[in-house]
Design an enzyme around this catalytic site. Structure first.
Site, PDB file in Angstrom:
ATOM      1  N   GLY A   1       0.817  -1.213   0.000  1.00 16.97           N
ATOM      2  CA  GLY A   1       0.000   0.000   0.000  1.00 16.97           C
ATOM      3  C   GLY A   1       0.843   1.252   0.000  1.00 16.97           C
ATOM      4  O   GLY A   1       2.037   1.203  -0.327  1.00 16.97           O
TER       5      GLY A   1
ATOM      6  N   LEU B   1       0.576   3.653  -2.112  1.00 21.97           N
ATOM      7  CA  LEU B   1       1.000   3.515  -3.503  1.00 21.97           C
ATOM      8  C   LEU B   1       1.449   4.837  -4.121  1.00 21.97           C
ATOM      9  O   LEU B   1       0.886   5.888  -3.868  1.00 21.97           O
ATOM     10  CB  LEU B   1      -0.135   2.916  -4.335  1.00 21.97           C
ATOM     11  CG  LEU B   1      -0.679   1.569  -3.841  1.00 21.97           C
ATOM     12  CD1 LEU B   1      -1.742   1.039  -4.804  1.00 21.97           C
ATOM     13  CD2 LEU B   1       0.434   0.538  -3.675  1.00 21.97           C
ATOM     14  N   HIS B   2       2.481   4.715  -4.960  1.00 23.39           N
ATOM     15  CA  HIS B   2       3.008   5.885  -5.678  1.00 23.39           C
ATOM     16  C   HIS B   2       3.218   5.486  -7.139  1.00 23.39           C
ATOM     17  O   HIS B   2       2.890   4.347  -7.542  1.00 23.39           O
ATOM     18  CB  HIS B   2       4.316   6.353  -5.030  1.00 23.39           C
ATOM     19  CG  HIS B   2       5.295   5.239  -4.804  1.00 23.39           C
ATOM     20  ND1 HIS B   2       5.945   4.597  -5.849  1.00 23.39           N
ATOM     21  CD2 HIS B   2       5.714   4.627  -3.678  1.00 23.39           C
ATOM     22  CE1 HIS B   2       6.723   3.658  -5.353  1.00 23.39           C
ATOM     23  NE2 HIS B   2       6.597   3.639  -4.044  1.00 23.39           N
TER      24      HIS B   2
ATOM     25  N   HIS C   1       4.646   1.960  -7.934  1.00 22.53           N
ATOM     26  CA  HIS C   1       3.694   0.832  -7.868  1.00 22.53           C
ATOM     27  C   HIS C   1       2.798   0.818  -9.102  1.00 22.53           C
ATOM     28  O   HIS C   1       2.499  -0.225  -9.663  1.00 22.53           O
ATOM     29  CB  HIS C   1       2.778   0.959  -6.646  1.00 22.53           C
ATOM     30  CG  HIS C   1       3.492   0.832  -5.333  1.00 22.53           C
ATOM     31  ND1 HIS C   1       3.610   1.879  -4.453  1.00 22.53           N
ATOM     32  CD2 HIS C   1       4.107  -0.222  -4.755  1.00 22.53           C
ATOM     33  CE1 HIS C   1       4.259   1.480  -3.382  1.00 22.53           C
ATOM     34  NE2 HIS C   1       4.577   0.211  -3.530  1.00 22.53           N
TER      35      HIS C   1
ATOM     36  N   LYS D   1      13.800  -0.672  -8.061  1.00 16.20           N
ATOM     37  CA  LYS D   1      14.285   0.085  -6.897  1.00 16.20           C
ATOM     38  C   LYS D   1      14.732  -0.852  -5.785  1.00 16.20           C
ATOM     39  O   LYS D   1      15.746  -0.629  -5.144  1.00 16.20           O
ATOM     40  CB  LYS D   1      13.211   1.033  -6.379  1.00 16.20           C
ATOM     41  CG  LYS D   1      13.824   2.083  -5.519  1.00 16.20           C
ATOM     42  CD  LYS D   1      12.838   2.734  -4.619  1.00 16.20           C
ATOM     43  CE  LYS D   1      13.228   2.496  -3.213  1.00 16.20           C
ATOM     44  NZ  LYS D   1      12.344   1.857  -2.349  1.00 16.20           N
ATOM     45  N   ASP D   2      13.980  -1.935  -5.589  1.00 19.59           N
ATOM     46  CA  ASP D   2      14.380  -2.941  -4.596  1.00 19.59           C
ATOM     47  C   ASP D   2      15.060  -4.077  -5.352  1.00 19.59           C
ATOM     48  O   ASP D   2      14.514  -5.176  -5.487  1.00 19.59           O
ATOM     49  CB  ASP D   2      13.157  -3.428  -3.829  1.00 19.59           C
ATOM     50  CG  ASP D   2      12.549  -2.304  -3.002  1.00 19.59           C
ATOM     51  OD1 ASP D   2      13.252  -1.767  -2.139  1.00 19.59           O
ATOM     52  OD2 ASP D   2      11.393  -1.924  -3.254  1.00 19.59           O
TER      53      ASP D   2
ATOM     54  N   SER E   1       9.156   6.140  -3.386  1.00 16.60           N
ATOM     55  CA  SER E   1       9.086   5.141  -2.323  1.00 16.60           C
ATOM     56  C   SER E   1       8.014   5.581  -1.342  1.00 16.60           C
ATOM     57  O   SER E   1       7.817   6.793  -1.127  1.00 16.60           O
ATOM     58  CB  SER E   1      10.444   5.083  -1.606  1.00 16.60           C
ATOM     59  OG  SER E   1      10.296   4.468  -0.349  1.00 16.60           O
ATOM     60  N   SER E   2       7.334   4.615  -0.737  1.00 19.67           N
ATOM     61  CA  SER E   2       6.293   4.958   0.238  1.00 19.67           C
ATOM     62  C   SER E   2       6.908   5.719   1.419  1.00 19.67           C
ATOM     63  O   SER E   2       6.250   6.534   2.053  1.00 19.67           O
ATOM     64  CB  SER E   2       5.618   3.688   0.750  1.00 19.67           C
ATOM     65  OG  SER E   2       5.179   2.939  -0.351  1.00 19.67           O
ATOM     66  N   ARG E   3       8.173   5.440   1.701  1.00 24.42           N
ATOM     67  CA  ARG E   3       8.826   6.126   2.827  1.00 24.42           C
ATOM     68  C   ARG E   3       9.033   7.609   2.574  1.00 24.42           C
ATOM     69  O   ARG E   3       9.248   8.362   3.519  1.00 24.42           O
ATOM     70  CB  ARG E   3      10.178   5.492   3.101  1.00 24.42           C
ATOM     71  CG  ARG E   3      10.022   4.138   3.697  1.00 24.42           C
ATOM     72  CD  ARG E   3      11.343   3.532   3.883  1.00 24.42           C
ATOM     73  NE  ARG E   3      11.136   2.175   4.343  1.00 24.42           N
ATOM     74  CZ  ARG E   3      12.074   1.445   4.872  1.00 24.42           C
ATOM     75  NH1 ARG E   3      13.275   1.939   5.004  1.00 24.42           N
ATOM     76  NH2 ARG E   3      11.822   0.228   5.251  1.00 24.42           N
TER      77      ARG E   3
HETATM   78  O1  PAF Z   1       8.214  -4.445  -1.923  1.00 29.11           O
HETATM   79  C1  PAF Z   1       7.277  -4.542  -1.115  1.00 29.11           C
HETATM   80  O2  PAF Z   1       6.436  -3.634  -0.999  1.00 29.11           O
HETATM   81  C2  PAF Z   1       7.187  -5.774  -0.226  1.00 29.11           C
HETATM   82  O3  PAF Z   1       8.444  -6.223   0.144  1.00 29.11           O
HETATM   83  C3  PAF Z   1       6.354  -6.904  -0.848  1.00 29.11           C
HETATM   84  C4  PAF Z   1       7.010  -7.455  -2.090  1.00 29.11           C
HETATM   85  C5  PAF Z   1       4.955  -6.395  -1.170  1.00 29.11           C
HETATM   86  C6  PAF Z   1       6.218  -8.066   0.152  1.00 29.11           C
HETATM   87  O4  PAF Z   1       5.556  -7.662   1.313  1.00 29.11           O
END
Ligand code: PAF
Length: 283
Positions: A31, A33-34, A37, A151-152, A187-189
């Protein structure tokens, strides 16, 4: 677009779509979301006929409880954005729908050396929690396709490997990072960054670009690392966890670039108490 809370409701809907010959895409999210996502949802809806987006803040992947408690919740706004992005179903389960067996669980993922570097090193047990929840989602949704963000990068690599190791019949896509105008990776952060510190947040991306330019100009990895440390030390609000070059073929840290097309520069650290990560490809 439907919003569904229970897997017992989701599974029959997906069964029907699958028997109608539809290719199913899954975008797992927590969630808040940006644009990043939404680019995953768009990527899925281009390739798949039916896209499921999960929204679940997964407690087992948070090594830091404060981070979990402060995780932003923008559910109504998320739903509005997902409708526009081409999502077909949102699966937003309560804790028990995914973790009904949690008090008796004995299954534990572990990823050896992979967990000793970068995010694995700085966030103990994080990847075990990610792999656990993503496997649960794969088992419930049984997607044909899943989309993860660049990003991740380490998380993308982990899930790609998990799919191979556990023989999931799922294609995975790595979707490019979406950035703000000054280069900050979405990023959500970022929602937690105070207004006055927001310009400093771009330092992470600037360091990646500076490091990459130095390497392209023939300077060594250690000089690039020194430079990035120096930039971080100029600001009391910034703290560097790591700046490393990675061989994306095997996800190992390198001290010399051998294959330019399989090299990424990765950075992580803190802006005050907010942890940010980013990476760019060498080529
Ligand atoms: O990247 C994320 O937001 C989380 O690590 C994920 C893949 C939804 C798993 O909880």
């Amino acid at each position: 677009m439907k919003v569904i809370n229970l897997k017992s409701e989701l599974i029959p809907i997906l069964k029907k779509e699958r028997s109608a010959g539809k290719k199913i895409g899954l975008v797992p999210t927590m969630g808040a979301l940006h644009g990043g996502h939404l680019s995953l949802v768009k990527a899925s809806s281009i390739e798949a006929d039916f896209t499921v987006c999960s929204i679940f803040v997964n407690p087992t992947q948070f090594n830091n409880q404060e981070d979990l408690l402060k995780y932003p919740n923008t559910f109504d706004e998320d739903i509005r954005k997902l409708k526009m992005a081409g999502c077909d179903i949102v699966y937003a389960p309560p804790h028990e729908d995914l973790y009904e067996n949690e008090s008796k669980r004995i299954t534990e993922f572990s990823f050896g050396e992979f967990e000793q570097i970068l995010e694995g090193k700085y966030r103990p047990a994080h990847f075990a929690g990610v792999a656990l929840v993503v496997s649960k989602l794969f088992n419930i949704v049984t997607p044909d396709l899943t989309c993860f963000g660049q990003k991740d990068l380490q998380q993308y690599y982990l899930i790609r490997q998990l799919i191979k190791d556990l023989s999931y019949n799922i294609e995975i896509r790595c979707v490019p990072t979406v950035r703000e105008e000054d280069g900050l990776a979405m990023s959500s952060r970022n929602l937690r960054i105070p207004h006055e510190l927001r310009p400093l947040a771009a330092t992470f991306y600037q360091c990646l670009i500076t490091g990459k330019e130095m390497l392209k100009n023939g300077e060594s990895i250690s000089s690039a690392k020194r430079k990035v440390k120096e930039i971080f030390s100029e600001s009391a609000e910034l703290k560097l966890d790591y700046f490393e070059m990675i061989d994306t073929g095997n996800f190992k840290i390198i001290d010399q670039i051998k294959n330019e097309n399989e090299t990424s520069l990765c950075i992580a650290g803190y802006l005050n108490n907010i942890r940010l990560i980013d990476n760019v490809n060498y080529n």
